[in-house]
Enzyme design. Structure first.
Site, PDB file in Angstrom:
ATOM      1  N   HIS A 225       0.843  -1.201   0.000  1.00  0.00           N
ATOM      2  CA  HIS A 225       0.000   0.000   0.000  1.00  0.00           C
ATOM      3  C   HIS A 225       0.870   1.240   0.000  1.00  0.00           C
ATOM      4  O   HIS A 225       1.877   1.306   0.703  1.00  0.00           O
ATOM      5  CB  HIS A 225      -0.911   0.022   1.226  1.00  0.00           C
ATOM      6  CG  HIS A 225      -1.750   1.260   1.315  1.00  0.00           C
ATOM      7  ND1 HIS A 225      -1.635   2.166   2.347  1.00  0.00           N
ATOM      8  CD2 HIS A 225      -2.712   1.748   0.490  1.00  0.00           C
ATOM      9  CE1 HIS A 225      -2.502   3.151   2.160  1.00  0.00           C
ATOM     10  NE2 HIS A 225      -3.160   2.919   1.044  1.00  0.00           N
ATOM     11  N   SER A 226       0.504   2.221  -0.835  1.00  0.00           N
ATOM     12  CA  SER A 226       1.209   3.484  -0.908  1.00  0.00           C
ATOM     13  C   SER A 226       2.679   3.231  -1.284  1.00  0.00           C
ATOM     14  O   SER A 226       2.954   2.457  -2.197  1.00  0.00           O
ATOM     15  CB  SER A 226       1.083   4.225   0.427  1.00  0.00           C
ATOM     16  OG  SER A 226       1.582   5.528   0.336  1.00  0.00           O
ATOM     17  N   LEU A 227       3.606   3.827  -0.546  1.00  0.00           N
ATOM     18  CA  LEU A 227       5.008   3.602  -0.883  1.00  0.00           C
ATOM     19  C   LEU A 227       5.437   2.174  -0.574  1.00  0.00           C
ATOM     20  O   LEU A 227       6.446   1.698  -1.087  1.00  0.00           O
ATOM     21  CB  LEU A 227       5.895   4.592  -0.126  1.00  0.00           C
ATOM     22  CG  LEU A 227       7.328   4.650  -0.663  1.00  0.00           C
ATOM     23  CD1 LEU A 227       7.376   5.421  -1.967  1.00  0.00           C
ATOM     24  CD2 LEU A 227       8.266   5.282   0.345  1.00  0.00           C
TER      25      LEU A 227
ATOM     26  N   SER B 221       4.117  -0.370  -1.737  1.00  0.00           N
ATOM     27  CA  SER B 221       4.103  -1.068  -3.022  1.00  0.00           C
ATOM     28  C   SER B 221       5.382  -0.794  -3.802  1.00  0.00           C
ATOM     29  O   SER B 221       5.902  -1.675  -4.495  1.00  0.00           O
ATOM     30  CB  SER B 221       2.885  -0.636  -3.844  1.00  0.00           C
ATOM     31  OG  SER B 221       2.931   0.752  -4.130  1.00  0.00           O
TER      32      SER B 221
ATOM     33  N   HIS C 210      -7.060   7.647  -0.237  1.00  0.00           N
ATOM     34  CA  HIS C 210      -5.812   6.891  -0.141  1.00  0.00           C
ATOM     35  C   HIS C 210      -5.880   5.792   0.913  1.00  0.00           C
ATOM     36  O   HIS C 210      -5.114   4.829   0.864  1.00  0.00           O
ATOM     37  CB  HIS C 210      -4.652   7.841   0.165  1.00  0.00           C
ATOM     38  CG  HIS C 210      -3.303   7.201   0.034  1.00  0.00           C
ATOM     39  ND1 HIS C 210      -2.818   6.710  -1.167  1.00  0.00           N
ATOM     40  CD2 HIS C 210      -2.330   6.950   0.949  1.00  0.00           C
ATOM     41  CE1 HIS C 210      -1.621   6.198  -0.988  1.00  0.00           C
ATOM     42  NE2 HIS C 210      -1.299   6.323   0.285  1.00  0.00           N
TER      43      HIS C 210
END
Length: 669
Positions: free
Chosen positions: A399-401, A403, A625
């Site tokens: 998730h988010s960074l 990934s 987000h």
């Protein structure tokens, strides 16, 4: 009435835990509000706890700390530590009041409520029970002799316990003082199974309680026996077939406490949604009969300190080498403004991830993720030996960074890894990853920054499975794939998904990173499972309340052969894309790569958060987000994609990449 005996009667011991959620409800989010209550461990776990307890008190167990733990619950996600009588998560750190729970060995329980007596009082009751031995007294004989005026010494059954005692003296002998003795409280044992907790002194005349069956004494009744349920339906944790490991982003604010807590909380909620959707879909013929998913968080962030400074090296330009010079050290929290907290939280916890990851912290971030993922997997493998034997599959959700970090790791991951110990290497995962789900990640930005494209790893992907031989050719030119693990964008996975909320300001598309020209003819696939809603607003804003009927790709092909129309979820209004020239060779390569990277021939999947009648996309982006963890549609998508039967033929028609009609220069149409 129980018969008297010189031997202590056999009692059933029941273990309890104090919680506001049920360990044996796999759909529980473990984040419920409300008062905690005592809940009993089911027979399978109860027997394991009692057996381990007896091993410890008889010193038949190793003194290693882990040897005094018992894994419990329907999912096997929690562990009871017997020396401390606490229950904690097994795979992630405790960070909230719901994570560390109290456990009690229920030897005594309150007769009126069936709840266990707390440990301290239970110990005093048991101490008196072992000293008084009330099970050795035959009250019927004592009372009968009192009435008939007989000498109690003539009865050997009474002589063996209290010689030359009258019934009054015997009543006194059946009492045991409770600490502190100044309270005047005592326990009166009626027999080997029942006792009364009584008030002493003057309070005894005013106390309201249950009267003894033997005397005029009143008190609170407790019993030394719990009801035994022959079959409670629990025979041990379920055998997991598909394991999800979830990697979060950096998140700067309050990283040591709140960030870790929020992440485990959202994972608990999402795990609950997955289990709910699994139960809904379990009768669907598209889902495998043995499908059993599980989700574990990878809490890597609490191991790092981004406020640390690099020690100056002698001779560095711009460095003051005077040892007496004191550096001014400050953190993000020190320079942050308190206004508009919702926006600043998004900027501080999300947007700042990218510059942090591009700094000197990058290497430590990657190693921390690898180290924690390997630790969790190693522990999972030890606790669930069947997983390797049954060839269980592993999926990573970033998730988010998070990934982006996983994308970096999988780019350098060997195509296949052999079993190694957790201390051997911090450069790669010690397990093979079957699939990678990117949730709202800026992976596209880093691919653009590195001027790289996504390309299949040779030996991985759809073509390596025999079941797909009729749909994808494994004998292709070498330029279609890359053989090695030193290229950014070449992942050691069989399937890759890029999933995003269309209002997420961080997320980016990834189809163009495979082939820009070919991607212009592919719409992102919408994740849509419309269901009846209990909300009036949602019923107004969503007119279609009929669930979407899922069909496999093979079923659609068969319908096409029979000239039957294929009903699919509408994506976008059809468009035409004009290309300068049609490069058939490049188009064929792009088409093959998309199929190799994902059996659906699609990387990009989009969903929409539930909104009411009135919504504002600029306000919605603040929550977009983090909307992934509460999306039922997304949870259902993961269940369908990982739980469906294997192979391209069994891929879901609604999830496959759809190509728009295209017009090329030179076409006569």
């Amino acid at each position: 009435m129980q018969e008297s005996s010189q031997e202590e009667p056999v009692h059933y011991v029941q273990w309890f835990y104090l919680s506001n959620y049920d360990l044996y409800d796999e759909t529980s989010s473990m984040e419920l509000t409300g008062a905690q209550s005592w809940r009993r461990f089911l027979n399978y776990d109860n027997n394991a706890l009692e057996a381990k307890y007896n091993e410890i008190i008889t010193e038949e167990v190793s003194q290693e700390p882990n040897q005094k733990n018992v894994i419990v619950g329907i999912s096997g996600l929690h562990v009871v530590n017997l020396p401390t009588l606490t229950l904690k998560p097994l795979y992630w750190p405790s960070a909230s009041k719901n994570d560390t729970l109290r456990v009690v060995r229920g030897l005594w329980m309150y007769e009126d409520t069936g709840l266990p007596v707390i440990n301290e009082l239970s110990d005093m009751l048991e101490e008196g029970y072992q000293e008084v031995k009330p099970y050795a007294v035959n009250w019927d004989n004592v009372l009968k002799e009192e009435e008939e005026g007989k000498d109690s010494q003539d009865d050997p059954s009474v002589l063996s316990h209290k010689r030359n005692k009258s019934s009054k003296e015997l009543i006194d002998a059946m009492q045991w003082p409770l600490k502190p003795t100044s309270s005047g409280k005592y326990v009166f044992y009626e027999d080997g199974y029942r006792a009364l907790i009584c008030q002493g002194g003057l309070l005894s005349y005013f106390s309201k309680g249950t009267q003894s069956r033997r005397t005029s004494i009143k008190g609170m009744p407790v019993v030394r026996d719990f009801p035994y349920f022959e079959d409670d339906g629990f025979n041990g944790p379920k055998q997991v077939t598909d394991l999800f490991l979830v990697v979060h982003g950096i998140g700067q604010k309050r990283s040591e406490t709140e960030e870790r807590f929020l992440f485990t909380k959202t994972c608990n909620v999402f795990r609950s949604l997955i289990q709910i959707q699994k139960n809904i879909m379990k009768e669907d013929p598209l889902i495998r009969n043995d499908y059993e998913p599980q989700l574990l968080p990878i809490c890597w962030r609490n191991k790092l300190n981004f406020n640390s400074y690099i020690k100056p090296v002698a001779g560095d330009e711009g460095r003051v080498e005077d040892e007496e010079f004191e550096e001014n050290r400050f953190s993000i929290e020190d320079i942050e403004i308190d206004s508009i907290p919702a926006v600043r939280r998004l900027l501080g916890d999300v947007m700042s991830d990218i510059p942090y990851y591009m700094s000197h912290h990058k290497e430590s971030i990657i190693k921390s993720v690898i180290r924690e993922a390997n630790r969790v997997y190693h522990l999972w493998k030890d606790c669930n030996p069947y997983f390797l034997e049954n060839k269980g599959r592993i999926f990573i959700i970033g998730h988010s960074l998070g990934s982006t970090v996983v994308f970096d790791i999988l780019s350098l991951q060997p195509t296949f890894v052999k079993e190694i110990t957790i201390d051997d290497d911090e450069s790669c995962f010690i397990f093979d990853t079957n699939g990678f789900f990117c949730f709202g990640g800026p992976v596209g930005f880093f691919l653009h920054l590195n001027q790289q494209s996504i390309i299949p790893r040779r030996g991985r992907g759809s073509s390596r499975y025999e079941i797909n031989k009729n749909f994808i050719n494994s004998d292709v030119p070498k330029s279609y794939t890359y053989d090695g693990y030193d290229r950014y964008g070449c992942l050691a996975v069989d399937s890759f998904y890029n999933i995003y909320n269309h209002l997420d300001p961080v997320a980016m598309r990834l189809n163009p990173t495979v082939d820009l020209s070919f991607s212009k003819g592919i719409h992102p696939t919408r994740i849509l499972f419309t269901r009846k809603s209990s909300s009036i607003l949602r019923m107004i804003s969503h007119s279609n309340t009929d669930p979407v009927e899922l069909r496999s790709y093979n079923q659609s092909l068969q319908q096409n052969k029979n000239n039957e129309p294929t009903a699919v979820v509408p994506l976008e209004p059809e468009q035409t894309v004009e290309l300068e020239t049609r490069n058939f060779r490049r188009e064929e390569r792009a088409k093959w790569r998309m199929q190799e990277l994902n059996e659906n021939s699609q990387l990009d999947y989009v969903f929409t958060s539930a909104h009411g009648v009135i919504s504002n996309k600029y306000l919605s982006m603040l929550s977009a987000h983090s909307s992934y963890w509460s999306s039922e549609d997304l949870a259902c998508f993961l269940v369908v994609e990982t739980g469906r039967n294997f192979g391209i033929a069994n891929s879901i028609e609604q999830f496959r990449g759809k190509h728009m009609p295209r017009i090329f220069k030179g076409d006569s149409s």
